[in-house]
Write an enzyme that holds these catalytic residues in place. Sequence first.
Site, PDB file in Angstrom:
ATOM      1  N   CYS A   2       0.821  -1.210   0.000  1.00 16.26           N
ATOM      2  CA  CYS A   2       0.000   0.000   0.000  1.00 16.26           C
ATOM      3  C   CYS A   2       0.857   1.264   0.000  1.00 16.26           C
ATOM      4  O   CYS A   2       1.968   1.272   0.528  1.00 16.26           O
ATOM      5  CB  CYS A   2      -0.879   0.034   1.235  1.00 16.26           C
ATOM      6  SG  CYS A   2      -1.921  -1.401   1.423  1.00 16.26           S
ATOM      7  N   ARG A  27       5.192   0.286  -5.946  1.00 17.03           N
ATOM      8  CA  ARG A  27       5.140  -0.551  -4.753  1.00 17.03           C
ATOM      9  C   ARG A  27       4.224  -1.764  -4.925  1.00 17.03           C
ATOM     10  O   ARG A  27       4.319  -2.716  -4.154  1.00 17.03           O
ATOM     11  CB  ARG A  27       4.630   0.279  -3.562  1.00 17.03           C
ATOM     12  CG  ARG A  27       5.582   1.359  -3.139  1.00 17.03           C
ATOM     13  CD  ARG A  27       4.916   2.323  -2.187  1.00 17.03           C
ATOM     14  NE  ARG A  27       4.651   1.752  -0.890  1.00 17.03           N
ATOM     15  CZ  ARG A  27       5.428   1.915   0.184  1.00 17.03           C
ATOM     16  NH1 ARG A  27       6.517   2.626   0.083  1.00 17.03           N
ATOM     17  NH2 ARG A  27       5.110   1.384   1.331  1.00 17.03           N
ATOM     18  N   TRP A  73      -2.996  -2.544  -1.514  1.00 16.63           N
ATOM     19  CA  TRP A  73      -2.623  -3.931  -1.848  1.00 16.63           C
ATOM     20  C   TRP A  73      -3.388  -4.787  -0.852  1.00 16.63           C
ATOM     21  O   TRP A  73      -3.101  -4.756   0.342  1.00 16.63           O
ATOM     22  CB  TRP A  73      -1.111  -4.086  -1.701  1.00 16.63           C
ATOM     23  CG  TRP A  73      -0.544  -5.368  -2.223  1.00 16.63           C
ATOM     24  CD1 TRP A  73      -0.139  -5.627  -3.505  1.00 16.63           C
ATOM     25  CD2 TRP A  73      -0.274  -6.571  -1.478  1.00 16.63           C
ATOM     26  NE1 TRP A  73       0.356  -6.899  -3.608  1.00 16.63           N
ATOM     27  CE2 TRP A  73       0.278  -7.506  -2.383  1.00 16.63           C
ATOM     28  CE3 TRP A  73      -0.456  -6.949  -0.158  1.00 16.63           C
ATOM     29  CZ2 TRP A  73       0.661  -8.783  -1.996  1.00 16.63           C
ATOM     30  CZ3 TRP A  73      -0.081  -8.238   0.230  1.00 16.63           C
ATOM     31  CH2 TRP A  73       0.469  -9.133  -0.691  1.00 16.63           C
ATOM     32  N   ASN A  99      -1.881   2.069   5.891  1.00 19.86           N
ATOM     33  CA  ASN A  99      -1.026   0.944   5.501  1.00 19.86           C
ATOM     34  C   ASN A  99      -0.812   0.093   6.735  1.00 19.86           C
ATOM     35  O   ASN A  99      -0.673   0.627   7.833  1.00 19.86           O
ATOM     36  CB  ASN A  99       0.355   1.426   5.033  1.00 19.86           C
ATOM     37  CG  ASN A  99       0.303   2.117   3.693  1.00 19.86           C
ATOM     38  OD1 ASN A  99      -0.754   2.218   3.085  1.00 19.86           O
ATOM     39  ND2 ASN A  99       1.449   2.599   3.249  1.00 19.86           N
ATOM     40  N   GLY A 100      -0.718  -1.224   6.545  1.00 23.19           N
ATOM     41  CA  GLY A 100      -0.464  -2.107   7.685  1.00 23.19           C
ATOM     42  C   GLY A 100      -1.681  -2.957   7.996  1.00 23.19           C
ATOM     43  O   GLY A 100      -2.644  -2.992   7.211  1.00 23.19           O
ATOM     44  N   GLU A 485      19.260 -16.531  -7.964  1.00 21.98           N
ATOM     45  CA  GLU A 485      18.811 -15.176  -8.281  1.00 21.98           C
ATOM     46  C   GLU A 485      18.332 -15.090  -9.733  1.00 21.98           C
ATOM     47  O   GLU A 485      17.331 -14.435 -10.026  1.00 21.98           O
ATOM     48  CB  GLU A 485      19.957 -14.182  -7.983  1.00 21.98           C
ATOM     49  CG  GLU A 485      19.709 -12.738  -8.337  1.00 21.98           C
ATOM     50  CD  GLU A 485      18.474 -12.113  -7.676  1.00 21.98           C
ATOM     51  OE1 GLU A 485      17.875 -12.719  -6.783  1.00 21.98           O
ATOM     52  OE2 GLU A 485      18.100 -11.009  -8.112  1.00 21.98           O
ATOM     53  N   LYS A 489      14.555 -13.978 -10.811  1.00 20.94           N
ATOM     54  CA  LYS A 489      14.259 -12.858 -11.716  1.00 20.94           C
ATOM     55  C   LYS A 489      13.312 -13.308 -12.813  1.00 20.94           C
ATOM     56  O   LYS A 489      12.350 -12.633 -13.138  1.00 20.94           O
ATOM     57  CB  LYS A 489      15.552 -12.334 -12.388  1.00 20.94           C
ATOM     58  CG  LYS A 489      16.461 -11.461 -11.584  1.00 20.94           C
ATOM     59  CD  LYS A 489      15.914 -10.126 -11.184  1.00 20.94           C
ATOM     60  CE  LYS A 489      15.106 -10.208  -9.933  1.00 20.94           C
ATOM     61  NZ  LYS A 489      15.774 -10.067  -8.656  1.00 20.94           N
ATOM     62  N   GLU A 492       9.621 -14.170 -11.476  1.00 19.71           N
ATOM     63  CA  GLU A 492       8.783 -13.090 -10.962  1.00 19.71           C
ATOM     64  C   GLU A 492       8.294 -12.133 -12.041  1.00 19.71           C
ATOM     65  O   GLU A 492       7.227 -11.552 -11.901  1.00 19.71           O
ATOM     66  CB  GLU A 492       9.470 -12.330  -9.816  1.00 19.71           C
ATOM     67  CG  GLU A 492      10.688 -11.570 -10.198  1.00 19.71           C
ATOM     68  CD  GLU A 492      11.371 -10.928  -8.988  1.00 19.71           C
ATOM     69  OE1 GLU A 492      10.705 -10.667  -7.984  1.00 19.71           O
ATOM     70  OE2 GLU A 492      12.579 -10.669  -9.072  1.00 19.71           O
ATOM     71  N   HIS A 508      20.462 -35.376  -8.355  1.00 22.63           N
ATOM     72  CA  HIS A 508      19.644 -35.920  -7.270  1.00 22.63           C
ATOM     73  C   HIS A 508      18.166 -35.593  -7.451  1.00 22.63           C
ATOM     74  O   HIS A 508      17.423 -35.551  -6.483  1.00 22.63           O
ATOM     75  CB  HIS A 508      20.168 -35.389  -5.928  1.00 22.63           C
ATOM     76  CG  HIS A 508      21.608 -35.735  -5.708  1.00 22.63           C
ATOM     77  ND1 HIS A 508      22.008 -36.986  -5.317  1.00 22.63           N
ATOM     78  CD2 HIS A 508      22.738 -35.011  -5.898  1.00 22.63           C
ATOM     79  CE1 HIS A 508      23.337 -37.010  -5.238  1.00 22.63           C
ATOM     80  NE2 HIS A 508      23.801 -35.821  -5.591  1.00 22.63           N
ATOM     81  N   LYS A 607       6.738  -4.040  -3.983  1.00 20.69           N
ATOM     82  CA  LYS A 607       8.146  -3.664  -3.891  1.00 20.69           C
ATOM     83  C   LYS A 607       8.669  -3.796  -2.468  1.00 20.69           C
ATOM     84  O   LYS A 607       9.765  -4.264  -2.248  1.00 20.69           O
ATOM     85  CB  LYS A 607       8.335  -2.235  -4.407  1.00 20.69           C
ATOM     86  CG  LYS A 607       9.783  -1.772  -4.435  1.00 20.69           C
ATOM     87  CD  LYS A 607      10.594  -2.567  -5.432  1.00 20.69           C
ATOM     88  CE  LYS A 607      12.057  -2.240  -5.413  1.00 20.69           C
ATOM     89  NZ  LYS A 607      12.878  -3.295  -6.022  1.00 20.69           N
TER      90      LYS A 607
HETATM   91  C1  F6R Z   1      12.977  -9.898  -5.972  1.00 20.71           C
HETATM   92  C2  F6R Z   1      12.661  -8.968  -4.924  1.00 20.71           C
HETATM   93  C3  F6R Z   1      12.253  -9.504  -3.591  1.00 20.71           C
HETATM   94  C4  F6R Z   1      12.966  -8.719  -2.485  1.00 20.71           C
HETATM   95  C5  F6R Z   1      12.440  -9.161  -1.111  1.00 20.71           C
HETATM   96  C6  F6R Z   1      13.177  -8.479   0.016  1.00 20.71           C
HETATM   97  O1  F6R Z   1      13.362  -9.248  -7.133  1.00 20.71           O
HETATM   98  O2  F6R Z   1      12.715  -7.795  -5.107  1.00 20.71           O
HETATM   99  O3  F6R Z   1      12.514 -10.869  -3.486  1.00 20.71           O
HETATM  100  O4  F6R Z   1      14.335  -8.943  -2.590  1.00 20.71           O
HETATM  101  O5  F6R Z   1      11.083  -8.870  -1.016  1.00 20.71           O
HETATM  102  O6  F6R Z   1      13.039  -7.099  -0.059  1.00 20.71           O
HETATM  103  P1  F6R Z   1      14.010  -6.108   0.682  1.00 20.71           P
HETATM  104  O7  F6R Z   1      15.363  -6.290   0.099  1.00 20.71           O
HETATM  105  O8  F6R Z   1      13.449  -4.765   0.418  1.00 20.71           O
HETATM  106  O9  F6R Z   1      13.989  -6.496   2.120  1.00 20.71           O
END
Ligand code: F6R
Length: 612
Positions: A2, A27, A73, A99-100, A485, A489, A492, A508, A607
């Site tokens: 949010c 976000r 959100w 928010n929250g 990683e 990427k 997502e 395995h 985000k």
């Molecule tokens: C993936 C991504 C998420 C964040 C995760 C942690 O591309 O962005 O997996 O890495 O939500 O977020 P932070 O680093 O903000 O704690």
Amino acid sequence: MCGIVAYIGPKQAYPILLKGLQRLEYRGYDSAGIALLNGGLILFKTKGKVAELEDYLKDKNLKGTIGIAHTRWATHGEPNQTNAHPHFSKSKKLAIIHNGIIENYAALKKELTKRGYTFDSDTDTEVLINLIEDIQQNENVSLEEAVRISLNQVIGAYAIVVLSQDNPDMLIAARKGSPLVIGVGEDDYFIASDATPIIEYTKNVVYLEDEEVAVVKRGEDLQIRNIKNRKKTPYIQELEWNLNELEKGGYEHFMLKEIYEQPRSVKDSMRGRLNAQSGIVSLGGIVDYEDKMLKARRIIMIACGTSWHAGLVGEYLFEDIARIPVEVEYASEFRYRNPIIDENDVVIAISQSGETADTLAAIEMARSKGATILGICNVVGSSIARATDAGTYTHAGPEIGVASTKAFTAQVTVLTLMALRLAKLKGTLPKSRFMQLLNELEALPEKITKVLDDHGITERIAEEFKAASNFLYLGRGYNFPVALEGALKLKEISYIHAEGYPAAEMKHGPIALIDENMPVVFIAPNKGIYEKVVSNIQEVKARNGKIIAIVTEGDTTVKDLADYIIEIPETEEMLVPILASVPLQKLAYYIAILRGCNVDQPRNLAKSVTVE
Ligand code: F6R
């Protein structure tokens, strides 16, 4: 998640609020709304994007110099117009954005229902605004007092802004566990869940602390008290970020811009910390804690998602060159699993946003057991940065694309600097080797520029594999986290199922998946146990898997086996993750674009994940 934006001052609020909502889109959200005060309180909201709200508001009277706006959100109740914020109180004289999560909302709602309140939405937020109204009316107190009393009854997390028809020159803002920033302009105030909607108007900001309530009045100084009514002095800080960092700057997407910013962001994360010629590595933020780190029984890195992957690279680095035992934990698991931890442990929390709820909770848990807590954060003044004893900022600049790119390489850069600093203090590296590593680290930004300039190879690979249903990413040693990683990427932003594995683990289980339709991405630089990785590549080839390999420039062995290779410049083994993650980011980006996905705001993702 949010987003909050609010304005009070002499200007028309609507354009400022709308722009603010657009800045907060990154976000992640599913509905948006706005409330303005101009005599009466008016409120509009829609499901979907901010553009839909804007469209809906086209022919409305939107006059007013005070207002609040929100992107939601969904947590309580489905994403629809009714559940979107702002919410009115029963009398429609108060409106709130939030928010929250109010954890005890059901009990509060039951109590209010008994007292004749009815609720339009399924949200905890509508309960809170009615609680405030109920207290204001029944206890005959000011709005500010009613907010304070209500917040003392609330269990959970909140960042709220309240707008009142009877108080046309005042906004009330409060936070606990969810960030809130107040921008202090010449003759106006801006309130937001992060600084992005504020930067273009003022660089002077006050970050509210947990359980603080701000009374923001037109033409008056900011007043802050905590929910126990103790007066606080607002601490005005200057924002470091610039407006152009929040714009796409000619790129089609923020994600692509941020991928291409990496030569600069990696350099910025080393600025003032590394001088290769003089053999100096220093991290001012943690200098007082170096001894603690050197003497620690072990270092525990806690993080989520991409930041957790950076932590894994950190584990290899710290153990390899500084010989300090490291464990890396998902914050969400760590916080609930009763770990053995005490004052002999040092915890490093890694987070781009500095707001991740699980990481914050894990910090609190580790602190309660006596551990020293350090942070690696990107967002200055964020909750995690403030919850730690000390830390190091990554200085990657604002990351707007939901998929983390430049934040990851900056985190790994900072972890490399930390490991080198500890190695120097501990004397675990011969001087010549230490100097060699510093020189290689300093040369990285230039090498990233070379990686970015790949003559279109990642785009060609993306074209060939855009319709794949699955991808496997394999690497060993330092490149195992890179494989994880790379897979994250891709999944997502393109919604293709992808898995990362240590290459040798393939035998395995995952090897059963390999056939002529399975693209397998190997991270195979000519370092470490290169020959072993080549054997793993051969195993995939023998089963007709399609091989895409990231190799060191000039490699011929893997070139002969792979369907596609992407070359990266020669570098030290421990620095390969920074170079090798860049083409994987590009590959994910181009595949997602070819599949028509919204790369900057992938479905269901946020985000900063401010709920657990
Ligand atoms: C993936 C991504 C998420 C964040 C995760 C942690 O591309 O962005 O997996 O890495 O939500 O977020 P932070 O680093 O903000 O704690």
